[in-house]
Each structure stands twice: as C-alpha cells, then as structure tokens.
Design a protein around this motif. Structure first.
Motif, PDB file in Angstrom:
ATOM      1  N   ILE A  17       0.849  -1.195   0.000  1.00 25.23           N
ATOM      2  CA  ILE A  17       0.000   0.000   0.000  1.00 25.23           C
ATOM      3  C   ILE A  17       0.885   1.246   0.000  1.00 25.23           C
ATOM      4  N   ASN A  18       0.587   2.182  -0.880  1.00 27.95           N
ATOM      5  CA  ASN A  18       1.313   3.450  -0.903  1.00 27.95           C
ATOM      6  C   ASN A  18       0.684   4.388   0.117  1.00 27.95           C
ATOM      7  N   LEU A  19       1.310   4.505   1.252  1.00 28.84           N
ATOM      8  CA  LEU A  19       0.738   5.289   2.344  1.00 28.84           C
ATOM      9  C   LEU A  19       0.702   6.778   2.032  1.00 28.84           C
ATOM     10  N   ASP A  20       1.481   7.223   1.058  1.00 27.14           N
ATOM     11  CA  ASP A  20       1.438   8.630   0.662  1.00 27.14           C
ATOM     12  C   ASP A  20       0.127   8.978  -0.039  1.00 27.14           C
ATOM     13  N   ASP A  21      -0.646   7.963  -0.426  1.00 26.25           N
ATOM     14  CA  ASP A  21      -1.936   8.209  -1.072  1.00 26.25           C
ATOM     15  C   ASP A  21      -3.033   8.561  -0.070  1.00 26.25           C
ATOM     16  N   TYR A  22      -2.721   8.468   1.230  1.00 28.90           N
ATOM     17  CA  TYR A  22      -3.752   8.643   2.253  1.00 28.90           C
ATOM     18  C   TYR A  22      -3.586   9.969   2.989  1.00 28.90           C
ATOM     19  N   ILE A  23      -4.701  10.512   3.415  1.00 28.25           N
ATOM     20  CA  ILE A  23      -4.711  11.777   4.143  1.00 28.25           C
ATOM     21  C   ILE A  23      -5.712  11.678   5.292  1.00 28.25           C
ATOM     22  N   CYS A  24      -5.438  12.411   6.362  1.00 28.62           N
ATOM     23  CA  CYS A  24      -6.356  12.438   7.496  1.00 28.62           C
ATOM     24  C   CYS A  24      -7.335  13.594   7.349  1.00 28.62           C
ATOM     25  N   LEU A  25      -8.604  13.273   7.351  1.00 26.57           N
ATOM     26  CA  LEU A  25      -9.656  14.267   7.429  1.00 26.57           C
ATOM     27  C   LEU A  25     -10.083  14.394   8.883  1.00 26.57           C
ATOM     28  N   ILE A  26     -10.221  15.619   9.357  1.00 30.29           N
ATOM     29  CA  ILE A  26     -10.709  15.822  10.720  1.00 30.29           C
ATOM     30  C   ILE A  26     -11.994  16.645  10.675  1.00 30.29           C
ATOM     31  N   ASN A  27     -12.780  16.507  11.727  1.00 29.30           N
ATOM     32  CA  ASN A  27     -13.950  17.358  11.906  1.00 29.30           C
ATOM     33  C   ASN A  27     -13.806  18.070  13.240  1.00 29.30           C
ATOM     34  N   ALA A  28     -13.320  19.300  13.169  1.00 28.62           N
ATOM     35  CA  ALA A  28     -13.164  20.155  14.351  1.00 28.62           C
ATOM     36  C   ALA A  28     -13.925  21.444  14.075  1.00 28.62           C
ATOM     37  N   PRO A  29     -15.199  21.511  14.445  1.00 28.41           N
ATOM     38  CA  PRO A  29     -16.041  22.656  14.084  1.00 28.41           C
ATOM     39  C   PRO A  29     -15.862  23.859  15.004  1.00 28.41           C
ATOM     40  N   THR A  30     -14.634  24.157  15.397  1.00 26.31           N
ATOM     41  CA  THR A  30     -14.342  25.284  16.273  1.00 26.31           C
ATOM     42  C   THR A  30     -13.994  26.521  15.437  1.00 26.31           C
ATOM     43  N   LYS A  31     -14.188  27.701  16.007  1.00 26.12           N
ATOM     44  CA  LYS A  31     -14.001  28.952  15.269  1.00 26.12           C
ATOM     45  C   LYS A  31     -12.563  29.165  14.818  1.00 26.12           C
ATOM     46  N   VAL A  89       2.445  15.710  11.171  1.00 26.95           N
ATOM     47  CA  VAL A  89       1.044  15.307  11.262  1.00 26.95           C
ATOM     48  C   VAL A  89       0.234  16.317  10.461  1.00 26.95           C
ATOM     49  N   ARG A  90      -0.558  15.822   9.496  1.00 26.46           N
ATOM     50  CA  ARG A  90      -1.297  16.694   8.587  1.00 26.46           C
ATOM     51  C   ARG A  90      -2.790  16.393   8.660  1.00 26.46           C
ATOM     52  N   TYR A  91      -3.578  17.460   8.772  1.00 28.79           N
ATOM     53  CA  TYR A  91      -5.027  17.326   8.839  1.00 28.79           C
ATOM     54  C   TYR A  91      -5.683  18.218   7.801  1.00 28.79           C
ATOM     55  N   LEU A  92      -6.726  17.704   7.179  1.00 29.70           N
ATOM     56  CA  LEU A  92      -7.618  18.525   6.363  1.00 29.70           C
ATOM     57  C   LEU A  92      -8.939  18.606   7.113  1.00 29.70           C
ATOM     58  N   ASN A  93      -9.281  19.804   7.587  1.00 31.73           N
ATOM     59  CA  ASN A  93     -10.498  19.971   8.379  1.00 31.73           C
ATOM     60  C   ASN A  93     -11.696  20.176   7.453  1.00 31.73           C
ATOM     61  N   VAL A  94     -12.687  19.299   7.596  1.00 34.82           N
ATOM     62  CA  VAL A  94     -13.876  19.346   6.740  1.00 34.82           C
ATOM     63  C   VAL A  94     -15.119  19.121   7.594  1.00 34.82           C
ATOM     64  N   ASP A  95     -16.292  19.386   7.009  1.00 27.80           N
ATOM     65  CA  ASP A  95     -17.536  19.125   7.722  1.00 27.80           C
ATOM     66  C   ASP A  95     -17.753  17.618   7.848  1.00 27.80           C
ATOM     67  N   ILE A  96     -18.618  17.236   8.754  1.00 28.71           N
ATOM     68  CA  ILE A  96     -18.783  15.820   9.081  1.00 28.71           C
ATOM     69  C   ILE A  96     -19.382  15.033   7.918  1.00 28.71           C
ATOM     70  N   ASP A  97     -20.218  15.677   7.085  1.00 30.34           N
ATOM     71  CA  ASP A  97     -20.798  14.958   5.946  1.00 30.34           C
ATOM     72  C   ASP A  97     -19.728  14.575   4.927  1.00 30.34           C
ATOM     73  N   THR A  98     -18.710  15.418   4.772  1.00 30.96           N
ATOM     74  CA  THR A  98     -17.611  15.093   3.860  1.00 30.96           C
ATOM     75  C   THR A  98     -16.830  13.896   4.373  1.00 30.96           C
ATOM     76  N   ILE A  99     -16.630  13.831   5.673  1.00 30.35           N
ATOM     77  CA  ILE A  99     -15.947  12.686   6.270  1.00 30.35           C
ATOM     78  C   ILE A  99     -16.755  11.411   6.035  1.00 30.35           C
TER      79      ILE A  99
END
Length: 343
Positions: A153-167, A189-199
C-alpha cells in the motif's frame, strides 16, 4: 516507535532551551513524552522508515503487551535526559555538543528498550502455507522488502480528514500541530479539516471500495462495551438531576470535555434507501469477549458527535479538496485538542 518518540522529544527539548521549565510549553512537552498513543502520520513515518514484519518474526513480550511499568521507567529516564541537557545549556554548552550527547542518550534508551522487547529483526526467512495448503518460502527478507512485496500500500496516497467545528479552525484548510510527531525529518502530522458529511462520504466510498477506514473518536461517550454499542441515547443522564452535558461538539473541544482518545477501523456501513448512513460496524482492539465478538455498532448520530478523524485515500476526495491538500499547513498550538493521541 519508542526510540523515535524519545529522539523527537529530546530534539524538542533542544529547540526550546530558552523556555522556562515551569512554562506551559515545557510542561506540555514533559507531560507524556512516551505514551502509547499516536496519529496516522506517525504510523506512516514508522512504516516508511522501518518497514513491517510478520508478528511471528517479532512476537509480543511482556512489556509490549503491558506497557505501563516500562513506560513509567522510560518516561522518568527521558525527563532525566531533558534536565541534563538543559542544565548543560545553562552552563554554556553549545547545541551541537548537546545534540551529540543526545545521540548517546538515545542509544542508551534503545538498549533499555531491547531488554524489554527484544531486538527488532533486520532480516528473516519468510515461509507460509496459503489457503490451499500450498507451502511457500521466499528466502531472506528485510522488513522494508516484506512491506513492499506483501503489503504494497502506498501510504502517501492517504490523508487524514478531521472534523473540528471550532471557530479557530475554518473548514477546507490544512493544519498541523507544533511539536507533534515521532520521526525527526519525517512527515508532519497533517489534517484537512472538513464538515462531518464530507468525512462520512469519504468513509462510505472507502468501504464500498472494499477497504476498512482507520478513524479516531472519543470512545468513552455513551458506550456499552459489553453489548458493543455506541449510541447517543444509550444513557439518560438527565434522570440524575439534569446531569447531561449540553455542550455541542465545538464547545466540547474548546472546554476539554471531549477529544480523540481511541482509534479503531470502520468495516461496514448500513445505508437507508436514500444512501444515507444509519449505523456503522467497527472492529475494535479490546478482544472478542463482548456480545459483538470484538466488534461495535455505532449509530450515525454518534458518529457525528464523537468521531473526529478518518484516514482515507485521496482519490475519494473532490477535486476542490485535492487542491487544498497542496496548500500551506496552518500550525496549531502544541496543546490544541486535535493534538491528542489515539490508543
């Protein structure tokens, strides 16, 4: 993993020599330098640097299966090292000399680790029988070669999505946490913050693609471990004099009432006639003694409130989000709630 965390911790100490030991930053660094928890990118760093081996090649030891005593001893050692380095700096030692001393400390630390857990194999002979009982032997393998040939598995193909709905964390932006990591020079450590429906959408696509989804959540909320259920309506705390917490997800993060503390994998999802998720099947790591035989069932409402992070292949993201992945990381404070580690 423990050696890399030790090295990373001591590098953080060298980077913060001008900070007061009683200050928030140093106290944060000292709070838990060697815990068992981690983040997705920390696992990626380890696999890419060292590879993987079959468990039969490097079996569990007492300390690897029950880390409490070992962690306590080695955490004390790391704090001793930190004190030694900082005291030497105050007496005039140069950072270059202290970094050399740090190397000696990490080697001593590694020697102690091998007493607890044995020496990690650098090569081994791999042989097995397949599902048709046919015998196979590959000859001498290294952990890196085993990972490439048998996992692939190419782990570079994966990204962490987070849901942190803070201001303080607008959606559709990339984040990292200062001083959070394990391998010096590895991926932050890399995060892409998105809404929960996207997750949820990315998780559903991944499951339909016949992959499981690594995810992080606050597992202790509204949990019945024996029944294997995570449900917002499981317990009615308001029967105890209006005792139920009325904070929303953002407020729970801001006021330290909830954060990610455990990682599991999503293995299946129950969709209604409109394709919307109703409940999710989870494989846990606490053994198979509960009614779910090691699995938990999570309602979609619980997912919305207490799931904070998933790791998915970038191919399941929209073209707009793929472009966001290339943007500059916004650095969060070391003590940000999204810097919590999952076990």
């Amino acid at each position: 993993e423990k050696r890399e965390k030790a090295n990373s911790f001591l590098e953080s100490i060298l980077e913060t020599m001008e900070e007061e030991p009683a200050g928030r930053l140093i106290q944060h660094l000292l709070s838990d330098p060697l815990g068992d928890g981690g983040q997705w990118d920390m696992m990626v760093n380890l696999v890419q640097k060292y590879g993987l081996v079959p468990k039969t090649v490097y079996p569990e030891s007492f300390s690897s299966s029950s880390t409490g005593a070992m962690n306590g001893i080695l955490t004390g050692k790391l704090k001793e090292y930190a004190c030694t380095l900082r005291e030497a700096y105050k007496k005039g030692s140069k950072i270059a000399d202290l970094r050399e001393k740090k190397g000696e400390m990490v080697q001593e630390f590694y020697n102690i680790l091998t007493i607890h857990m044995g020496t990690p194999p650098t090569e081994f002979v791999w042989q097995w029988r397949d599902k048709k009982d046919k015998f196979h032997r590959t000859g001498v393998m290294t952990p890196q070669k085993f990972y490439k040939e048998f996992v692939g598995i190419n782990l570079d193909d994966y990204i962490c999505l987070i849901n942190a709905p803070t201001k303080d964390k607008p959606y559709n932006k990339m984040y990292t946490v200062k001083f959070l990591g394990n391998v010096v020079g590895g991926h932050p450590v890399r995060y892409l913050n998105v809404d929960i429906d996207t997750i949820k959408e990315a998780a559903i696509k991944t499951i339909k693609g016949k992959e499981v989804v690594w995810f992080g959540c606050d597992v202790g909320k509204q949990l019945d471990g024996n029944l294997g259920i995570l449900d917002l309506n499981l317990y009615d705390d308001d029967l105890l004099g209006n005792a139920g917490c009325k904070l929303n997800k953002a407020q729970r993060l801001d006021y330290n009432e909830s954060r990610m503390n455990h990682a599991m994998v999503l293995t299946a999802v129950d969709l209604d006639k409109k394709g919307k998720p109703v409940r999710w099947l989870i494989e846990n790591s606490w053994g198979d003694k509960n009614e779910g035989k090691g699995f938990l069932t999570m309602t979609d409402e619980w997912f919305s409130e207490y799931t904070y992070e998933v790791a998915v292949n970038k191919k399941y993201l929209s073209e707009k989000l793929k472009k966001v992945l290339k943007t500059k990381l916004i650095e969060l404070k070391p003590w940000d709630p999204m810097g919590s580690l999952a076990k």
